[in-house]
Motif scaffolding. Structure first.
Motif, short mmCIF file in Angstrom:
data_model
loop_
_atom_site.label_atom_id
_atom_site.label_comp_id
_atom_site.label_asym_id
_atom_site.label_seq_id
_atom_site.Cartn_x
_atom_site.Cartn_y
_atom_site.Cartn_z
N LEU A 197 27.56 63.23 36.47
CA LEU A 197 28.91 63.67 36.80
C LEU A 197 29.93 63.07 35.84
N LEU A 236 30.90 68.57 43.07
CA LEU A 236 29.70 69.01 42.36
C LEU A 236 29.21 70.29 43.01
N VAL A 273 25.27 63.02 44.96
CA VAL A 273 26.49 62.81 44.19
C VAL A 273 26.52 61.36 43.74
N LEU A 297 29.70 67.67 47.78
CA LEU A 297 28.69 68.55 47.26
C LEU A 297 28.96 69.96 47.79
#
Length: 377
Positions: free
Chosen positions: A145, A152, A171, A185
């Protein structure tokens, strides 16, 4: 009347029991003298239909109380725009996993909204398998990330490519970013929702177009955690904002009432006829395993996806001799096996095995494939 074997990727097969129930109630819904499609969405009768549909979905997926269930229009494709619009109000960079055509479309839609001063201009690809031809998903240690990730996003099941995740991405934020919970998410589950049990609590947002496992085209389910309803960008159009749907029980305008009603019938079918999602998963796995076994045991057919990431919902396959594709499709249709042509972007064949596709349907396909190979191979 003969019901044929429908392997369409969407709008897809619906349970026969649901269609029969809808036929019985088409002209006169429960003695009220009119059809569901003719009644006001503000009427007590339809409000009860809507409330029951939501409650049944909550029970099927064990949706926690701190999540809202929204019934929206526009399909999952509209949610490609809704996701950044609703989650970038606090700034940050949208992060995406790229595993095929639908995840790519979601990324492009986010970029389409970009302006010079927008964080969307720097959408971050946190993982991609484009270079390997989308035959597997990024492994957990390959997901990276950005430092300022706002969310995400990934597509759990790529309908066209027949590719599915075998894990839920975590995540993992850089050490400079605290707290982790700030990065929800987000998952497009259009072609896999309701096919297996699901831990909703691991997600910030789940969305799914109806025309696979939920019901007919025209309605989209969005499941969103309460704390994410206040993150919309200020320029978000009112009918694209999740909060306005949450605040108005998904009736800010006239919803697709008949599609909502049919979705409710599908939820009832899953609960009462099938017995829940664990039972549905067992059926689905028997279906796909039988078809994959038929493909793998043959030199005439092939599936390109790495076994760990094969979809249980969409099974693409190719013929060793592509010149036989048209013949295969013509003979399949004559045998009552419909909608097996692969997506134009990848070619070949594709059998979509959504919940309403029976084990008998799949066995009919396997029998035809084996006979075709014997005659043409």
């Amino acid at each position: 009347m003969t019901r044929l074997h429908n392997f369409c990727a969407g709008p897809a097969a619906m349970p026969t029991a649901v269609l029969e129930r809808a036929r019985e109630e088409l002209l006169d819904y429960q003695g009220r003298g009119l059809s569901v499609m003719e009644m006001s969405h503000r009427s007590p009768t339809f409000e009860a239909i809507a409330a029951k549909a939501e409650q049944d979905l909550r029970e099927l997926l064990a949706i926690p109380d701190n999540y809202r269930v929204l019934f929206m229009q526009g399909g999952a494709t509209m949610q490609f725009a809704c996701v950044p619009l609703n989650l970038l109000g606090n700034g940050g960079t949208p992060n995406y996993l790229d595993t095929g055509i639908w995840s790519t479309k979601a990324i492009k839609e986010a970029q389409h909204l970009a302006t010079v001063d927008s964080p969307l201009a720097n959408a971050h690809i946190a993982g991609s398998t484009r270079d390997s031809g989308y035959v597997h998903v990024p492994r957990p240690d390959e997901v990276s990330l950005s430092d300022d990730a706002a969310y995400l996003h990934y597509c759990h099941n790529e309908t066209i490519g027949g590719l599915a995740y075998d894990y839920v991405p975590e995540v993992r934020v850089p050490e400079v970013r605290v707290p982790e919970a700030d990065v929800p998410l987000v998952c497009d589950m259009s072609s896999s929702i309701l096919s297996t049990p699901l831990d909703v609590s691991r997600y910030g947002v789940i969305y799914a177009g109806a025309q696979k496992n939920i019901g007919p085209a025209g309605i989209t389910v969005v499941i969103v955690r309460d704390d994410l309803l206040d993150r919309a960008m200020p320029q978000t159009p009112s009918l694209l904002g999740w909060k306005v749907y949450a605040d108005n029980d998904s009736m800010i305008n006239t919803p697709p009432t008949y599609a909502w009603y049919l979705a409710g019938l599908v939820f009832e079918w899953l609960k009462h006829d099938i017995g829940g999602l664990a039972e549905m998963e067992a059926i689905n796995r028997r279906k796909c395993e039988a078809l994959y076994a038929a493909i793998d045991s043959s030199d005439f057919y092939a599936n390109p996806i790495e076994p760990a990431n094969r979809s249980i919902m969409n099974v693409p396959f190719t013929l060793a001799d592509e010149s036989l594709n048209a013949t295969f499709l013509d003979e399949a249709e004559s045998a009552g096996l419909l909608n097996l042509k692969g997506h134009r972007s990848v070619g070949g064949m594709r059998a979509s095995l959504y919940n309403a596709v029976s084990e008998a349907d799949v066995q009919a396909l396997i029998t035809f494939m084996q006979d075709f190979e014997r005659r043409r191979g």
